[in-house]
Motif scaffolding. Structure first.
Motif, PDB file in Angstrom:
ATOM      1  N   ARG A 269      24.588 -10.110  33.676  1.00 42.93           N
ATOM      2  CA  ARG A 269      25.732  -9.398  34.238  1.00 42.93           C
ATOM      3  C   ARG A 269      25.380  -7.999  34.709  1.00 42.93           C
ATOM      4  N   THR A 270      24.492  -7.324  33.986  1.00 41.02           N
ATOM      5  CA  THR A 270      24.226  -5.913  34.276  1.00 41.02           C
ATOM      6  C   THR A 270      22.851  -5.660  34.896  1.00 41.02           C
ATOM      7  N   GLY A 271      21.975  -6.655  34.868  1.00 41.06           N
ATOM      8  CA  GLY A 271      20.601  -6.426  35.312  1.00 41.06           C
ATOM      9  C   GLY A 271      19.763  -5.711  34.279  1.00 41.06           C
ATOM     10  N   GLY A 272      20.275  -5.632  33.044  1.00 43.13           N
ATOM     11  CA  GLY A 272      19.554  -4.949  31.974  1.00 43.13           C
ATOM     12  C   GLY A 272      18.261  -5.659  31.609  1.00 43.13           C
ATOM     13  N   LEU A 273      17.368  -4.903  30.992  1.00 46.50           N
ATOM     14  CA  LEU A 273      16.066  -5.431  30.584  1.00 46.50           C
ATOM     15  C   LEU A 273      15.971  -5.482  29.067  1.00 46.50           C
ATOM     16  N   VAL A 274      15.122  -6.380  28.594  1.00 48.57           N
ATOM     17  CA  VAL A 274      14.817  -6.471  27.169  1.00 48.57           C
ATOM     18  C   VAL A 274      13.303  -6.383  27.006  1.00 48.57           C
ATOM     19  N   LEU A 275      12.858  -5.537  26.082  1.00 45.04           N
ATOM     20  CA  LEU A 275      11.460  -5.548  25.656  1.00 45.04           C
ATOM     21  C   LEU A 275      11.429  -6.293  24.329  1.00 45.04           C
ATOM     22  N   GLU A 276      10.833  -7.482  24.342  1.00 39.26           N
ATOM     23  CA  GLU A 276      10.795  -8.340  23.157  1.00 39.26           C
ATOM     24  C   GLU A 276       9.478  -8.118  22.409  1.00 39.26           C
ATOM     25  N   ASP A 277       9.590  -7.639  21.195  1.00 35.56           N
ATOM     26  CA  ASP A 277       8.424  -7.403  20.344  1.00 35.56           C
ATOM     27  C   ASP A 277       8.262  -8.611  19.424  1.00 35.56           C
ATOM     28  N   ASP A 278       7.298  -9.472  19.734  1.00 36.19           N
ATOM     29  CA  ASP A 278       7.051 -10.674  18.937  1.00 36.19           C
ATOM     30  C   ASP A 278       5.833 -10.409  18.051  1.00 36.19           C
ATOM     31  N   TYR A 279       6.010  -9.535  17.074  1.00 37.26           N
ATOM     32  CA  TYR A 279       4.872  -8.959  16.354  1.00 37.26           C
ATOM     33  C   TYR A 279       4.250  -9.908  15.338  1.00 37.26           C
ATOM     34  N   ASP A 280       5.004 -10.900  14.834  1.00 39.17           N
ATOM     35  CA  ASP A 280       4.417 -11.832  13.863  1.00 39.17           C
ATOM     36  C   ASP A 280       4.962 -13.244  14.060  1.00 39.17           C
ATOM     37  N   GLY A 281       5.095 -13.630  15.336  1.00 43.53           N
ATOM     38  CA  GLY A 281       5.752 -14.889  15.672  1.00 43.53           C
ATOM     39  C   GLY A 281       5.089 -16.141  15.139  1.00 43.53           C
ATOM     40  N   GLU A 282       3.795 -16.062  14.790  1.00 44.56           N
ATOM     41  CA  GLU A 282       3.096 -17.255  14.312  1.00 44.56           C
ATOM     42  C   GLU A 282       3.388 -17.584  12.856  1.00 44.56           C
ATOM     43  N   PHE A 283       3.952 -16.639  12.106  1.00 42.49           N
ATOM     44  CA  PHE A 283       4.080 -16.835  10.662  1.00 42.49           C
ATOM     45  C   PHE A 283       5.512 -17.209  10.284  1.00 42.49           C
ATOM     46  N   ARG A 284       5.743 -18.511  10.185  1.00 44.52           N
ATOM     47  CA  ARG A 284       7.028 -19.071   9.775  1.00 44.52           C
ATOM     48  C   ARG A 284       6.787 -19.977   8.587  1.00 44.52           C
ATOM     49  N   TYR A 285       7.660 -19.910   7.558  1.00 48.30           N
ATOM     50  CA  TYR A 285       7.419 -20.655   6.329  1.00 48.30           C
ATOM     51  C   TYR A 285       8.518 -21.677   6.030  1.00 48.30           C
ATOM     52  N   ASP A 286       9.761 -21.235   6.022  1.00 47.34           N
ATOM     53  CA  ASP A 286      10.850 -22.106   5.576  1.00 47.34           C
ATOM     54  C   ASP A 286      11.750 -22.584   6.713  1.00 47.34           C
ATOM     55  N   ARG A 287      11.347 -22.378   7.925  1.00 39.15           N
ATOM     56  CA  ARG A 287      12.196 -22.785   9.039  1.00 39.15           C
ATOM     57  C   ARG A 287      11.318 -23.091  10.237  1.00 39.15           C
ATOM     58  N   GLN A 288      11.892 -23.799  11.186  1.00 37.91           N
ATOM     59  CA  GLN A 288      11.160 -24.115  12.406  1.00 37.91           C
ATOM     60  C   GLN A 288      10.912 -22.830  13.195  1.00 37.91           C
ATOM     61  N   PRO A 289       9.768 -22.750  13.887  1.00 35.23           N
ATOM     62  CA  PRO A 289       9.516 -21.557  14.707  1.00 35.23           C
ATOM     63  C   PRO A 289      10.629 -21.326  15.715  1.00 35.23           C
TER      64      PRO A 289
END
Length: 460
Positions: A269-289
């Motif tokens: 709606r606004t053309g806004g941007l997001v900077l997504e910091d995926d700093y530890d995305g590989e480490f999942r234990y009790d849930r699906q990635p």
């Protein structure tokens, strides 16, 4: 024919011949001064008498006599067939370094670092040899500011497979870690005239500082159990939001489906941007990635990641996946920053990815950290009174809420040599005290003792 360019050990000496002294005396004085002042440290190997004589244009016997005199005075030591070295000298005054200063805290449970003892040294060394042995020489020259195409292609395939990122190799920019990615994006945003950035509160203070340096105005975006309050972005009139949607730092919350939908609608709606910091995305234990937000809105989301948690922060390996319209401005900033990042180490990372070594290392690390997470949760539950670890379904850190009287707990931890961070470090707003514990940081041999020291202090 001998020449200065062929000498094996370089040594700069400022030799003065004052009234009543000759060249030999000037050489002795110059060497004594260099040793006393610390410019030549204990153990430094000096040039051979032949080499130094050629360099200074004097007789070899003169240099030999100087060395002999300074050996007799205790400034130098001579080893038969092994050269001449600077001896240890008590005349050099340096402040003593204690064991505590060398080692840091006895037990380091601050978040943000992996267990460096499990770095895959053998695989890294083998990959380095392959890259150096098979790679063309021009790969080490000045190149594309995005980084070598081989590395970008491997990384794009990995991010698409593991994190669901829409990563065209042409839009991957290799960086010296997440900090540089933030600096590049902040500079581009400021140049475009978009000045208002929503940052998670609590959040990483270093990110905020980097954005402020670019003259941007920061807006606090509150965080609760469902992640950042992205429903507030419209009211905040933000131009960009910096988010950790998969595993909010430091609370550990995951951005809910409703709030993901809210931020994507705000972008459209606004053309806004997001900077997504995926700093530890590989480490999942009790849930699906949880897939990256960028995969749902690649025209609005800049995706940033690094190998700081999976491998080691000292490598300075990071990446930024950029929307097409921002690629040229980002590259212009990258050229000004450092032209391009480390080529060799990014090529080694690509080699690890292509051969499957990187995946194998991440899987081993994930199992190791999950065991630590479980051990931490059990130990906290057995404390008197029992403690609860929050935000532990993923990542490398846990949040332990503290009751009133938290200052006493922090003081006990400090006396026990346990380094932790308080939640208050990550926000300027009033917040309940809680420990933010990095359970990945201690090396394997120190982990049991660190856990015992932690729980003893908490249960006292």
């Amino acid at each position: 024919m001998s020449s200065w360019a062929k000498q094996g050990v370089d040594l700069h000496l400022h030799v003065e011949r004052t009234c009543g002294t000759g060249l030999r005396a000037g050489l002795e004085h110059a060497l004594r001064t260099a040793v006393r002042g610390g410019r030549l440290e204990a153990g430094t190997r000096l040039p051979s008498s032949r080499q130094l004589a050629v360099e200074l244009g004097v007789a070899r016997n003169t240099i030999a006599d100087v060395y002999t005199q300074l050996v007799a005075e205790g400034y130098l030591t001579s080893r038969r067939g092994g050269g001449t070295y600077v001896a240890g000298t008590p005349s050099r005054t340096t402040a003593p370094v204690t064991n505590d200063e060398q080692a840091g805290p006895r037990y380091d449970l601050r978040p943000g670092r992996p267990d460096l003892g499990i770095f895959p040294r053998a695989a890294w060394l083998a990959a380095t040899r392959r890259v150096l042995g098979a790679g063309p020489s021009d790969a080490l020259s000045y190149g594309d500011p995005r980084g070598p195409q081989t590395a970008r292609r491997a990384l794009a395939a990995y991010l698409a497979r593991v994190r669901g990122v829409d990563a065209d190799p042409d839009r991957v920019v290799l960086c010296t870690g997440y900090r540089q990615a933030v600096a590049l994006v902040g500079a581009v945003l400021a140049r475009s005239g978009a000045m208002r950035v929503a940052v998670e509160s609590p959040g990483l203070p270093e990110v905020s500082q980097s954005l402020v340096r670019n003259g941007l105005t920061l807006l606090d975006l509150p965080v609760d159990d469902h992640g950042a309050r992205t429903d507030l972005l419209v009211a905040l009139e933000a131009d960009m939001a910096v988010l950790t949607p998969a595993h909010q730092f430091p609370t550990g919350a995951q951005l809910s489906a409703e709030r993901r939908a809210a931020v994507l609608e705000w972008c459209r709606r606004t053309g806004g941007l997001v900077l997504e910091d995926d700093y530890d995305g590989e480490f999942r234990y009790d849930r699906q990635p949880v897939g990256a937000l960028q995969g749902l809105a690649s025209d609005h989301v800049l995706y940033a990641g690094s190998a700081s948690k999976t491998l080691a922060p000292g490598l300075r390996l990071g990446w930024l996946v950029v929307p097409p319209r921002l690629l040229d401005p980002i590259l212009a900033e990258k050229v000004l920053a450092d032209r391009h990042s480390n080529v060799l180490d990014h090529l080694v990372l690509a080699e690890l990815i292509n051969r499957g070594d990187y995946d194998r290392h991440v899987r081993r690390a994930r199992l190791r950290y999950r065991r630590r997470r479980d051990e931490l949760a059990r130990a906290l539950a057995e404390c008197v009174p029992p403690r609860r670890a929050a935000g532990v379904a993923a990542g490398l850190h846990a949040v332990v809420p503290l009751p009133e009287g938290a200052h006493d707990v922090l003081a006990r931890l400090d006396r026990a040599g346990v380094a932790v961070n308080n939640m208050s470090r990550y926000t300027s707003a009033p917040t309940p005290d809680a420990l933010v514990l990095g359970y990945a940081t201690p090396p394997g041999h120190a982990w049991p003792a660190a856990l015992t020291a932690l729980t003893t202090a908490l249960g006292s």
